[in-house]
Scaffold this motif. Sequence first.
Motif, PDB file in Angstrom:
ATOM      1  N   ASN A  13      -1.188  -9.815  -5.493  1.00  0.00           N
ATOM      2  CA  ASN A  13      -1.716  -9.209  -4.264  1.00  0.00           C
ATOM      3  C   ASN A  13      -0.763  -8.163  -3.696  1.00  0.00           C
ATOM      4  O   ASN A  13      -1.120  -7.457  -2.756  1.00  0.00           O
ATOM      5  N   TYR A  19      -5.981  -2.262  -3.483  1.00  0.00           N
ATOM      6  CA  TYR A  19      -6.486  -2.008  -2.137  1.00  0.00           C
ATOM      7  C   TYR A  19      -7.010  -0.593  -2.005  1.00  0.00           C
ATOM      8  O   TYR A  19      -6.570   0.317  -2.683  1.00  0.00           O
ATOM      9  N   SER A  23      -6.035   1.115   3.760  1.00  0.00           N
ATOM     10  CA  SER A  23      -6.535  -0.124   4.346  1.00  0.00           C
ATOM     11  C   SER A  23      -5.414  -1.076   4.748  1.00  0.00           C
ATOM     12  O   SER A  23      -5.619  -1.941   5.581  1.00  0.00           O
ATOM     13  N   ALA A  68      -3.605  -5.172   8.111  1.00  0.00           N
ATOM     14  CA  ALA A  68      -4.889  -4.834   7.491  1.00  0.00           C
ATOM     15  C   ALA A  68      -5.806  -4.236   8.550  1.00  0.00           C
ATOM     16  O   ALA A  68      -6.047  -4.841   9.584  1.00  0.00           O
TER      17      ALA A  68
END
Length: 73
Positions: A13, A19, A23, A68
């Motif tokens: 991740n 992504y 973002s 985020a």
Amino acid sequence: MSHETPYFAYGSNLNPSNYNEGSLQLLGTARLADYRLAFNYFSSSLIGGALNLVPEAGGLAHGALFGADLSVG
């Protein structure tokens, strides 16, 4: 309207290619208390183990904290 939410990332991740541009904003490195990282999940798409967070008293998981941008409406 947008709202920024903290997001703890670890393992794959942390790969920015996962992504949409803009973002996420990297806020810095982070540690998550009372959790540890473990390969205890089978991913059918990877056909193998995937990294996961597991609760563990006294544990410490290392990763990064992002902001985020969650657009609403």
